[in-house]
Design an enzyme around this catalytic site. Structure first.
Site, PDB file in Angstrom:
ATOM      1  CG  ASN A  84      -2.013   1.088   1.056  1.00 38.92           C
ATOM      2  OD1 ASN A  84      -2.163   1.943   1.908  1.00 38.92           O
ATOM      3  ND2 ASN A  84      -2.728   1.092  -0.052  1.00 38.92           N
ATOM      4  CG  HIS A 132       5.935   2.923   1.489  1.00 44.59           C
ATOM      5  ND1 HIS A 132       4.578   3.121   1.576  1.00 44.59           N
ATOM      6  CD2 HIS A 132       6.275   2.180   2.569  1.00 44.59           C
ATOM      7  CE1 HIS A 132       4.117   2.526   2.664  1.00 44.59           C
ATOM      8  NE2 HIS A 132       5.112   1.947   3.285  1.00 44.59           N
ATOM      9  CE  LYS A 153       3.962   6.778  10.606  1.00 45.11           C
ATOM     10  NZ  LYS A 153       3.082   5.817  10.005  1.00 45.11           N
ATOM     11  CB  SER A 210       0.503   6.581   7.831  1.00 47.68           C
ATOM     12  OG  SER A 210       0.043   5.349   8.333  1.00 47.68           O
TER      13      SER A 210
END
Ligand code: PAF
Length: 283
Positions: free
Chosen positions: A32, A37, A151, A187
């Site tokens: 996801n 990322h 994070k 996130s």
């Protein structure tokens, strides 16, 4: 980009890269993929000849009442994004291969101390699950370096400690958090937020920023500051798990002489648990 799900072909291609003298960077993920990322992947590409990304939703790091079943799985989109960035190998192992003897019998890696505090106190066993899967993935991919987002600050410290304690031969890079335009840390769990929760969500970061400003202005009454922030977040509609000020490396409460601090927060909006942090260096 080559997609590999089995360990044997992964080891074969790994051996070829090694014979060719290539350096290998690794970005482990649970899929996801968002800009955070993809930023890890970009950093990995800058540092190494070969980039391997893994996607594996790791059951061992989810508590019994957590979101393992509903965790967003978007393999097709993820593959397209990684392909566009020029990733060399996408490793997508299967849970039955990763935990072939069953989750109950699985040998685990536990980083004591660091794993039990803050998020670890609210999510017992979570960091054991993270350390175990990351150790296994390191053993499979055998990278020269690996990239993790700041994070998940506690996760990064747990992994760095594991690498030191187990004399693992790779370098760990922490990469700054990527944020939405209004400050919300990117996130995968942001997808769970309803429209009205999404509007409230940046207040977590604003609260940490305000704390950071107060500390930089010289305030050292940390308990009072934490109490005020917790109340403000509760008024804004959050159920606060914790707000805390810790020393960067040890994640223990800072002594008076400590100059490297991290302000960490975790809070629920509805059922969604958000986390964030800000590092503060004192003069
Ligand atoms: O940060 C994550 O996505 C996961 O905790 C990780 C590091 C991929 C391990 O499953």
């Amino acid at each position: 980009m080559q997609q590999i799900s089995d360990i044997t072909p992964l080891r074969e291609i790994r051996r070829k890269w090694q014979n060719d003298g290539k350096t290998i960077a690794f970005v482990p993920t649970m899929g996801n993929l968002h800009k955070g990322h993809l930023h890890l992947v970009e950093q990995a590409k800058e540092h190494a000849d070969i980039v391997v990304v893994s996607i594996f939703v790791n059951p061992l790091q989810f508590g019994p009442d957590e979101d393992l079943a509903s965790y967003p799985r978007t393999m097709e989109q993820d593959m397209a994004a990684l392909e566009a960035l020029g990733v060399d190998v996408l490793f997508t192992p299967k849970a039955d291969d990763i935990y072939s003897r069953g989750l109950e019998k699985q040998t685990f890696v536990e980083v004591p101390g660091l794993s039990y505090m803050i998020c670890g106190a609210s999510r017992p066993g979570h960091f054991r699950g993270v350390a175990t899967i990351v150790c296994k993935l390191f053993n499979m991919v055998q990278p020269n370096m690996a990239f993790f987002g700041e994070k998940d600050f506690q996760q990064l410290q747990v992994i760095k400690a594991m690498v030191t304690d187990l004399s693992m031969n790779l370098q760990i890079f922490g990469v700054p958090t990527v944020r939405e335009h209004d400050g919300l840390a990117m996130s995968s769990r942001n997808n769970y937020l309803t429209e009205s929760e999404r509007q409230k969500a940046p207040a977590l970061y604003s609260c940490l920023q305000k704390l950071s400003e107060n500390i930089q202005l010289g305030r050292r009454d940390f308990s009072r500051l934490i109490h005020q922030s917790t109340e403000e977040l509760a008024e804004a509609g959050f159920t606060v798990d914790y707000i805390d000020i810790r020393s960067v490396e040890s994640l223990l409460s800072p002594g008076h002489e400590e100059t490297e601090l991290v302000i960490l927060g975790a809070a629920f909006l509805g059922k969604t648990r958000l986390i964030d942090n800000i590092q503060v260096t004192l003069e």
